[in-house]
Write a protein that holds these residues in place. Structure first.
Motif, PDB file in Angstrom:
ATOM      1  N   LYS A   4     -22.084  38.792  23.168  1.00 49.63           N
ATOM      2  CA  LYS A   4     -22.402  40.054  23.858  1.00 49.63           C
ATOM      3  C   LYS A   4     -23.826  40.533  23.551  1.00 49.63           C
ATOM      4  CE  LYS A   4     -20.749  43.335  20.370  1.00 49.63           C
ATOM      5  NZ  LYS A   4     -19.859  44.475  20.107  1.00 49.63           N
ATOM      6  N   LYS A  21     -26.273  38.924  26.217  1.00 48.52           N
ATOM      7  CA  LYS A  21     -25.795  38.903  27.610  1.00 48.52           C
ATOM      8  C   LYS A  21     -26.943  38.823  28.616  1.00 48.52           C
ATOM      9  CE  LYS A  21     -25.252  43.968  27.811  1.00 48.52           C
ATOM     10  NZ  LYS A  21     -24.281  45.067  28.042  1.00 48.52           N
ATOM     11  N   MET A  30     -17.151  35.916  22.191  1.00 52.24           N
ATOM     12  CA  MET A  30     -17.769  36.830  23.158  1.00 52.24           C
ATOM     13  C   MET A  30     -18.032  38.198  22.530  1.00 52.24           C
ATOM     14  SD  MET A  30     -18.114  35.188  26.069  1.00 52.24           S
ATOM     15  CE  MET A  30     -18.233  36.483  27.295  1.00 52.24           C
TER      16      MET A  30
END
Length: 626
Positions: A50, A53, A45
């Motif tokens: 990220k 996203k 993540m």
């Protein structure tokens, strides 16, 4: 005698050959679990996901939208069924009959919803594929950059198969499972929730009947899984044994034939194949029971729903169309549950693959560049070994106290029995490893004061094991000097006595070498690698059994070319065939990590010591000629 392959004291111990479960390249077993799921997901993540996203939010929105429009479909179709049923009843009773305009409107609405669902599904699929492929691209790039920064000791701990498995199998496992599992788990959860809501909106009593069947089905499946698990494990184990045996036999097929080992190989394969057959048959049979059992419990549920639905319809508490819609929902309800069970295995494999990738990416790196690094311009190639001590394992030193001053332009031969430490000295000189104690100096500068890449510009190396890549002969020769002109390439080839051979080839210097270099002989490969070093024009030469693959006549030609090449350059020659280093300026005789003798060929023979014994033993064995 093969220095690089058999030098057991000066080469770090290799791990045992691993037999992977999925063929020669190895890879992840189905459902393999990660050691640290939370930590691995967190790294994934933070370090990668990220950056995507907003795309993942798009995937989430459109996956939910696609699922909702699909779920609403059966309820609307039920309304059409109810309209048709009421029209038929009305016609029988003398009424107007079926309102086809209303039915058509309902069906057009349904068609529109399904069209929107397909569009939403295509958008989320495209977006998710984009994310997974971009991630795969980044991971492969990161691994490619990492592999060039890892120290040699890392590759001494790992087999080639293990390293290749990370780059190929693990990245592929991550890519495929992520692309499928993320969208599938979103749609499955949304489908379960949505269908449950729609079923409750039709009839809570029918919903309870449907839900009662689920635990019965789950219990039956869990019993089968528990029984079949040991057979699946046995199947995977024996598959690994079979693959390993096939890899070994075909990898050494010549040896098998020479020693008439065909019958033994067939016997071993047949035995393991029979074990694989029995475990595979049992595992597949047990696995095959799941579908009919689930079908049976599902059909029992349908019967219960149909009976209860008929009863409620007679009482006027539910329409015929709602019964049809409910049966459709009931049939669809178990599908996402099964999908989630499958996805959990995919997620485990994905996280386990990610964990191995991150372990590789987090391996300690060599320090590539340092502040105030010494430049190599103007250096001549004076080399000093100052009380060098080294061991691949700190508790076992193989170079004890090595001292030697070598002037630029000297031709230095390093000889000794297998395991004496000859190749290790060269590895230390090029900083494939760093000394434990002492120092190695080049023109008075510690090799640790150079950037590694800068230091290695000074060296040219020809090894016993040749290395050529898939490409043209010209590209292979230019590998150490990409900006070389065609004239320089030809001059280097002439100096290596390989120009005439190249001219006889169909396309000359533009002929493409196969990836496995099978279209040229071993001796010709060695000549090309020598031409490569000649073109690079380094200050220091390292020749590690460079002529071992060359026939006697060609060796004489190469030796003459090498003598010209080594003039004015510091040269280190590692040799077992002592007749090839008679004209060396100094011969260092090593044994068990120490220099036991040094001098010219004649001086060492006069001492009648360790070197003389080595030389005379080769002469007696017929390996050398005066």
């Amino acid at each position: 005698m093969e220095e690089n392959k058999n030098e057991n004291m000066q080469t770090p111990p290799k791990p045992p050959k691993m037999r992977m479960g999925h063929g020669p390249m190895g890879g992840m077993g189905a459902g393999e679990k990660a050691k640290d799921v939370k930590g691995t997901v967190g790294k994934l993540m933070r370090n990668y996901l990220k950056d995507y996203k907003w795309k993942l939010i798009v995937v989430l929105i459109f996956a939910i939208g696609s699922t909702i429009f699909t779920i609403v479909g059966p309820k609307i179709l039920g309304n059409a069924t109810t309209e048709i049923f009421n029209g038929i009843v009305s016609k029988i009773s003398g009424g107007t009959g079926i309102d086809f305009g209303k039915v058509a409107g309902i069906l057009l609405t349904l068609l529109g919803l399904y069209t929107i669902s397909v569009i939403f599904s295509a958008i989320q699929s495209f977006t998710m594929t984009s994310v997974s492929q971009n991630l795969t691209y980044r991971l492969r790039n990161d691994i490619a950059k990492k592999i060039n920064k890892l120290p040699m000791k890392y590759f001494d701990k790992k087999t080639n198969g293990e390293v290749l498995s990370v780059i190929t199998n693990d990245v592929d496992t991550f890519s495929q499972n992520m692309n499928q599992s993320i969208t599938q788990i979103i749609t499955s959860i949304c489908t379960i929730i949505g269908i449950l809501i729609m079923m409750l909106s039709i009839s809570w009593t029918m919903t309870i009947v449907s839900l009662i069947i689920l635990p019965i089905s789950a219990i039956a499946v869990s019993i089968i899984i528990k029984k079949s698990q040991k057979y699946f494990k046995a199947q995977q184990d024996y598959l690994g044994h079979v693959n390993g045996q096939v890899e070994e036999v075909y990898g050494g097929h010549n040896i098998v034939k020479v020693f008439n080992g065909e019958e033994k190989a067939i016997h071993e394969f047949t035995k393991m194949n029979e074990e694989l057959y029995h475990s595979g048959w049992k595992s597949q049979f047990m696995s095959g029971l799941m579908h009919p059992i689930m079908m049976f419990t599902g059909n029992v549920g349908y019967v219960g729903v149909a009976i209860l639905g008929g009863y409620l319809a007679v009482q006027g508490r539910i329409t015929v169309g709602n019964i049809q819609s409910f049966i459709q929902y009931n049939k669809q309800f178990t599908q996402p549950i099964n999908q989630i069970a499958q996805i959990s295995s995919m997620l485990q494999s994905m996280v386990a693959a990610s964990e191995r990738i991150f372990e590789f990416l987090e391996e300690p790196e060599e320090v590539q560049e340092i502040e105030g690094a010494v430049r190599t311009e103007g250096l001549k190639g004076n080399v000093t070994f100052d009380h060098v001590q080294f061991g691949y394992n700190e508790d076992k030193m193989i170079i004890h106290d090595f001292n030697q001053m070598i002037k630029d332009g000297q031709k230095v031969a390093i000889v000794g029995p297998t395991g004496a430490g000859k190749t290790t000295m060269v590895k230390l000189l090029m900083r494939f490893y760093d000394v434990n104690q002492g120092a190695i100096l080049v023109d008075g500068h510690n090799v640790k004061d150079f950037n590694r890449g800068e230091l290695r510009k000074m060296f040219g190396m020809v090894l016993q094991d040749t290395w050529l890549f898939g490409g043209t002969i010209k590209e292979n020769i230019k590998y150490g000097k990409p900006d070389a002109t065609d004239e320089e390439v030809i001059e280097a080839a002439k100096a290596a006595h390989v120009h005439h051979f190249i001219q006889t080839l169909p396309k000359g210097y533009d002929m493409v070498i196969d990836e496995d270099s099978s279209n040229i002989s071993q001796g010709q490969k060695q000549l090309l690698t020598i031409a490569r070093v000649i073109l690079a024009n380094p200050e220091i030469l390292i020749l590690d059994e460079a002529t071992s693959s060359i026939d006697t006549r060609t060796e004489q030609q190469i030796q003459a070319a090498m003598d010209n090449l080594m003039k004015g350059r510091t040269s280190f020659i590692i040799a077992h065939r002592l007749s090839t280093i008679k004209n060396a300026d100094v011969i260092l005789v090593m044994n068990e990590g120490d220099i036991v003798e040094q001098g010219t060929h004649e001086e060492l023979l006069e001492k009648n010591g360790f070197y003389a014994n080595l030389y005379n033993s080769q002469f007696r064995d017929g390996g050398e000629e005066e």
